[in-house]
Design an enzyme around this catalytic site. Structure first.
Site, PDB file in Angstrom:
ATOM      1  N   SER A 148       0.871  -1.236  -0.019  1.00  0.00           N
ATOM      2  CA  SER A 148      -0.200   0.056   0.013  1.00  0.00           C
ATOM      3  C   SER A 148       0.838   1.251  -0.094  1.00  0.00           C
ATOM      4  O   SER A 148       0.693   2.116  -0.764  1.00  0.00           O
ATOM      5  CB  SER A 148      -0.958   0.065   1.109  1.00  0.00           C
ATOM      6  OG  SER A 148      -1.864  -1.189   1.346  1.00  0.00           O
ATOM      7  N   GLU A 434      -4.893  -4.166  -6.338  1.00  0.00           N
ATOM      8  CA  GLU A 434      -5.347  -2.871  -6.786  1.00  0.00           C
ATOM      9  C   GLU A 434      -5.622  -2.025  -5.979  1.00  0.00           C
ATOM     10  O   GLU A 434      -6.653  -1.140  -6.023  1.00  0.00           O
ATOM     11  CB  GLU A 434      -6.535  -3.053  -8.044  1.00  0.00           C
ATOM     12  CG  GLU A 434      -6.056  -3.290  -9.287  1.00  0.00           C
ATOM     13  CD  GLU A 434      -5.025  -2.527  -9.901  1.00  0.00           C
ATOM     14  OE1 GLU A 434      -5.092  -1.122  -9.791  1.00  0.00           O
ATOM     15  OE2 GLU A 434      -3.884  -2.952 -10.241  1.00  0.00           O
TER      16      GLU A 434
HETATM   17  C1  LIG Z   1      -4.014 -12.413  -5.454  1.00  0.00           C
HETATM   18  C2  LIG Z   1      -2.975 -11.097  -5.511  1.00  0.00           C
HETATM   19  C3  LIG Z   1      -2.563 -10.895  -6.607  1.00  0.00           C
HETATM   20  C4  LIG Z   1      -1.777  -9.749  -6.561  1.00  0.00           C
HETATM   21  N1  LIG Z   1      -0.981  -9.241  -7.789  1.00  0.00           N
HETATM   22  C5  LIG Z   1       0.039  -8.430  -7.740  1.00  0.00           C
HETATM   23  C6  LIG Z   1       0.578  -7.865  -8.963  1.00  0.00           C
HETATM   24  O1  LIG Z   1       0.703  -8.749 -10.027  1.00  0.00           O
HETATM   25  N2  LIG Z   1       1.394  -7.008  -8.841  1.00  0.00           N
HETATM   26  C7  LIG Z   1       1.788  -6.126  -7.714  1.00  0.00           C
HETATM   27  O2  LIG Z   1       2.379  -5.140  -7.714  1.00  0.00           O
HETATM   28  N3  LIG Z   1       1.157  -6.636  -6.532  1.00  0.00           N
HETATM   29  C8  LIG Z   1       0.270  -7.408  -6.569  1.00  0.00           C
HETATM   30  N4  LIG Z   1      -0.413  -8.037  -5.386  1.00  0.00           N
HETATM   31  C9  LIG Z   1      -0.227  -7.067  -4.243  1.00  0.00           C
HETATM   32  C10 LIG Z   1      -1.312  -6.120  -3.965  1.00  0.00           C
HETATM   33  O3  LIG Z   1      -1.450  -5.219  -4.855  1.00  0.00           O
HETATM   34  C11 LIG Z   1      -1.149  -5.735  -2.486  1.00  0.00           C
HETATM   35  O4  LIG Z   1      -1.082  -6.699  -1.619  1.00  0.00           O
HETATM   36  C12 LIG Z   1      -2.403  -4.774  -2.121  1.00  0.00           C
HETATM   37  O5  LIG Z   1      -2.295  -3.423  -2.699  1.00  0.00           O
HETATM   38  C13 LIG Z   1      -2.264  -4.466  -0.599  1.00  0.00           C
HETATM   39  O6  LIG Z   1      -1.079  -3.865  -0.097  1.00  0.00           O
HETATM   40  P1  LIG Z   1      -0.486  -4.730   1.253  1.00  0.00           P
HETATM   41  O7  LIG Z   1      -0.176  -5.934   1.038  1.00  0.00           O
HETATM   42  O8  LIG Z   1       0.894  -3.692   1.436  1.00  0.00           O
HETATM   43  O9  LIG Z   1      -1.354  -4.281   2.472  1.00  0.00           O
HETATM   44  P2  LIG Z   1      -0.960  -3.844   3.804  1.00  0.00           P
HETATM   45  O10 LIG Z   1      -0.958  -2.288   3.361  1.00  0.00           O
HETATM   46  O11 LIG Z   1       0.134  -4.410   4.341  1.00  0.00           O
HETATM   47  O12 LIG Z   1      -2.420  -4.127   4.532  1.00  0.00           O
HETATM   48  C14 LIG Z   1      -2.497  -4.909   5.723  1.00  0.00           C
HETATM   49  C15 LIG Z   1      -3.566  -4.161   6.678  1.00  0.00           C
HETATM   50  O13 LIG Z   1      -3.468  -2.965   7.104  1.00  0.00           O
HETATM   51  C16 LIG Z   1      -4.384  -1.919   6.667  1.00  0.00           C
HETATM   52  N5  LIG Z   1      -3.679  -0.804   6.456  1.00  0.00           N
HETATM   53  C17 LIG Z   1      -2.576  -0.650   5.836  1.00  0.00           C
HETATM   54  N6  LIG Z   1      -2.378   0.783   5.430  1.00  0.00           N
HETATM   55  C18 LIG Z   1      -3.510   1.289   6.280  1.00  0.00           C
HETATM   56  C19 LIG Z   1      -3.595   2.857   6.570  1.00  0.00           C
HETATM   57  N7  LIG Z   1      -2.802   3.884   6.215  1.00  0.00           N
HETATM   58  N8  LIG Z   1      -4.775   2.843   7.452  1.00  0.00           N
HETATM   59  C20 LIG Z   1      -5.478   2.133   7.857  1.00  0.00           C
HETATM   60  N9  LIG Z   1      -5.348   0.811   7.370  1.00  0.00           N
HETATM   61  C21 LIG Z   1      -4.203   0.593   6.797  1.00  0.00           C
HETATM   62  C22 LIG Z   1      -5.128  -2.620   5.512  1.00  0.00           C
HETATM   63  O14 LIG Z   1      -6.465  -2.468   5.278  1.00  0.00           O
HETATM   64  C23 LIG Z   1      -5.023  -4.175   5.774  1.00  0.00           C
HETATM   65  O15 LIG Z   1      -5.783  -4.651   6.607  1.00  0.00           O
HETATM   66  C24 LIG Z   1      -1.497  -9.007  -5.414  1.00  0.00           C
HETATM   67  C25 LIG Z   1      -2.110  -9.383  -4.282  1.00  0.00           C
HETATM   68  C26 LIG Z   1      -2.648 -10.395  -4.277  1.00  0.00           C
HETATM   69  C27 LIG Z   1      -3.540 -10.918  -3.088  1.00  0.00           C
END
Ligand SMILES: Cc1cc2nc3c(=O)[nH]c(=O)nc-3n(C[C@H](O)[C@H](O)[C@H](O)COP(=O)(O)OP(=O)(O)OC[C@H]3O[C@@H](n4cnc5c(N)ncnc54)[C@H](O)[C@@H]3O)c2cc1C
Length: 687
Positions: A148, A434
């Site tokens: 994120s 996304e």
């Molecule tokens: C099936 C799948 C396919 C994917 N394909 C791709 C791909 O092709 N290319 C690519 O680049 N990525 C890909 N991803 C990654 C995906 O885009 C990220 O996992 C997604 O954007 C969420 O980011 P994160 O993992 O850092 O979540 P995190 O940000 O770590 O979220 C963890 C938790 O923290 C919460 N959180 C985080 N920040 C905040 C905030 N500021 N305020 C409140 N709550 C917060 C979230 O709501 C969540 O509950 C894929 C993911 C999946 C599951």
């Protein structure tokens, strides 16, 4: 056997009650007969290819599934080229295949990102190769440590002036790219987000085209460690090799940085983009596509449930619609229970609303890109915020809806053969990728906070879909505003419904604005304390535009001066209006506290609203099967024993169970090894 033919009879009988032309409705949903024909042609193209047969999917392990996914991917690419299909046709092929394949991010992200962020020369260089699948790409943004929070990505691209190259480096263990669809096995190239560094200065994340595997033997290039991240939740994305990659001072040419907006010259001079958000185009596209995808998913889930619940009979409890007077020996069709209708029919209405939202969102995207191509960024912020809000809301309701459809079908709903289990596993991660659905809502909230300020200074500059913020300019009169509904029928007036949604959005946006201002503004350290309210206003806004767009699409369908493809017959319009009313009023009912906490609704309005929702639900009952038939999902696509178009649910479920490999042996594997020793532990037993 008798039961089986009753199943078919029940569904056929339900179809006779449809009082509108199903074909006419299908044409409305897909934007005219030509689109419907093309979609059918494409789905049929896929259905005829043995490689896309779905029968053995539940028994494939991840390794076999990825190999199958690669085979399916390459055939998909060949078909696209053989038939010279466009992007929409490609999306329909993917819909028909109904699985996430290794190649999807090539067409879904790699090409769009280069097209929107590459210079003309870069587009000329990469796109023809990508379109002929001479290179296969993926989109690598997320890292092990960050997703994120794009600003904290740890992969770096450092400019090496002597050789005119970028040195791509995973600076830490957590800098490894992770989750990247297509990276695990199939791709030869990736568009990689990395922090751009020139002479020690960090210019933030930028996009680079990075060769990953040799075009001669597919081996990863030295300096790159790449692989698959392993199986995923609920058995979903099984054929997709989401991958990881670590870069060890890996060199690529300077011109591999995508330079439509920001540029770096031969002597290392950085030119920043004219507008910070110009690169958002491809993100808006992916989110817009997702909204249409959710319409297709939820409409499939409701098709399966509606058909099965029409043939499923339980108890002999009389209901208003009980058909036991005609067939006194039969139990009640489950779909006749008001509790079942109350759970199912609002989701049919929601599916129709999602179709409308998908179309408008795509039009907004096309309008945005047309504007951007001539340097006009006027709509960029609004379109970006709207696509974020809708992505979050639509994927949330589609995933929840698919699960509700499973529960609606009782025990058999938990069988893989419903076609829902696989679909659910595919939908669920859309709540995360996304843009995480919770984090994403901050985009719309930030946008609306700016709109609240604009309303106070230059009200004529407030953008179309947030005009409601003007309602709250006069604090005093707004605080005393009350819903105009006097009698139950008033709820059926679309203008009343829209006024209700606008009032709620205006209040939530203004309250958030006041709270943020009181705490020191958007950039203050307390911004996170407002996350819950951001989520609330963002989803409220998404619900408002969905209600609005559904109403507008029906008005268009009724307009004799509109394009023929957009028009529908009076019978179809009549049922669409009922669906639109149900969608709007059920959404209000689900969020009733938002409309009562400032006394905008009074208690008797709440009661008449509930009564109206109940009556609308009941009024859909005879049309439910016709309404889901109009989604036009063929049996190949549904891949469902319970939801097939002939209604032969029990027979199909029985036949499917016979294909279970365990049933090939009379005595199961493991008898001699485990069962027999236990049974015989205390000696032979004679009974
Ligand atoms: C099936 C799948 C396919 C994917 N394909 C791709 C791909 O092709 N290319 C690519 O680049 N990525 C890909 N991803 C990654 C995906 O885009 C990220 O996992 C997604 O954007 C969420 O980011 P994160 O993992 O850092 O979540 P995190 O940000 O770590 O979220 C963890 C938790 O923290 C919460 N959180 C985080 N920040 C905040 C905030 N500021 N305020 C409140 N709550 C917060 C979230 O709501 C969540 O509950 C894929 C993911 C999946 C599951």
């Amino acid at each position: 056997m008798a039961q089986t033919s009753q199943n078919k009879k029940d569904l056929a009988q339900a179809r006779t009650k449809t009082n509108f032309d199903v074909t006419d409705m299908t044409n409305y949903l897909y934007g005219g007969p030509a689109n419907v024909e093309q979609r059918r042609y494409i789905i049929d193209l896929i259905a005829r290819e043995p490689i896309f047969n779905k029968d053995d999917w539940p028994w494939l392990n991840h390794t076999d599934a990825v190999k199958r996914g690669i085979a399916m991917s390459t055939r998909l690419a060949e078909i696209k080229m053989e038939h010279e299909l466009n992007d929409l046709d490609f999306a329909t092929m993917v819909e028909a295949i109904d699985d996430t394949l290794p190649i999807l991010l090539h067409n879904g992200a790699f090409i769009p990102v280069i097209n929107s962020q590459g210079s003309d020369e870069q587009i000329e260089k990469w796109i023809p190769l990508a379109e002929k699948y001479q290179i296969i790409g993926c989109y690598a943004q997320t890292e092990l440590g960050h997703g994120s929070n794009l600003s904290q990505l740890e992969t770096t691209a450092t400019f090496v002036q002597e050789t005119d190259e970028w040195e791509i480096n995973s600076t830490t263990f957590t800098a490894a790219k992770w989750w990247i669809g297509g990276l695990g096995a199939i791709c030869t190239h990736a568009v990689v987000q990395a922090k751009l560094i020139i002479a020690g200065k960090d210019y933030g994340a930028h996009v680079f085209v990075v060769p990953i595997r040799s075009l001669d033997n597919h081996k990863p290039f030295p300096g790159i460690q790449v692989g698959d991240i392993g199986p995923k939740a609920y058995g979903g994305f099984n054929k997709m090799e989401n991958g990881f990659a670590r870069f060890n001072k890996y060199r690529i040419p300077r011109e591999n940085m995508l330079m439509r907006f920001s540029k770096v010259s031969r002597d290392g001079v950085y030119t920043k983009p004219p507008h910070a958000k110009l690169s958002y185009g491809s993100m808006v596209l992916l989110r817009s596509v997702l909204i249409r995808q959710m319409a297709l998913y939820l409409s499939r889930a409701t098709t399966i449930s509606t058909r099965y619940l029409t043939v499923r009979r339980q108890f002999n409890n009389p209901t208003k619609r009980n058909d036991t007077d005609i067939n006194p020996g039969l139990e009640t069709q489950v779909i006749n229970y008001p509790m079942v209708q109350n759970r199912l029919f609002p989701m049919i209405a929601q599916s129709y609303a999602l179709f409308a939202a998908g179309s408008v969102m795509m039009e907004m995207y096309i309008g945005l890109m047309t504007g951007l191509s001539s340097g006009n960024i006027d709509t960029l912020a609004e379109v970006h915020a709207t696509s974020s809000a809708l992505k979050s809301y639509c994927t949330t309701i589609a995933a929840a809806g698919a699960e509700e459809c499973r529960k609606l079908m009782g025990g058999h709903g938990y069988s893989y053969f419903t076609g829902l289990a696989h679909m659910f596993a595919s939908i669920v991660p859309s709540n995360t990728y996304e843009g995480d659905n919770y984090v994403l809502t901050q985009q719309m909230a930030r946008y609306l906070l700016k709109e609240v300020k604009t309303a106070r200074t230059t009200p004529n500059k407030v953008t179309p879909y947030s005009k409601y913020v003007l309602l709250a300019l006069n604090r005093d009169s707004f605080a005393h505003a009350r819903c105009s509904v006097a009698k139950a029928e008033d709820w059926l007036n679309p203008d009343v419904q829209l006024a209700v949604f606008e009032h709620r959005c205006a209040r939530l946006a203004t309250e958030l604005s006041d709270a943020v201002d009181a705490a020191g503004g958007m950039e203050s350290t307390t911004w996170s304390d407002h996350n819950i309210e951001c989520y609330r206003i963002s989803h409220a806004h998404a619900q408002y535009v969905m209600v609005l767009w559904f109403i507008q699409s029906i008005r268009e369908a009724r307009n004799p001066e509109a394009d023929e493809e957009c028009r529908a017959s009076p019978e179809a319009i009549a049922i669409l209006e009922r669906l639109s009313n149900l969608h709007a009023l059920h959404t209000i009912q689900t969020n009733l506290a938002d409309f009562t906490e400032d006394a905008y609704f009074n208690p008797s309005q709440c009661q008449s609203l509930r009564a109206q929702v109940k009556s609308l639900v009941a009024s859909i009952a005879d049309q439910a099967v016709g309404l889901v038939d109009a989604f036009d999902h063929p049996d190949f696509l549904l891949a469902s024993a319970l939801g097939a178009s002939d209604g032969d649910a029990y027979q199909r479920l029985w036949d499917k169970a016979q294909t279970e490999p365990l049933n090939r042996r009379e005595v199961c594997d493991g008898y001699e090894e485990y069962i027999r020793p236990l049974l015989k532990k205390h000696g032979e037993l004679k009974l």
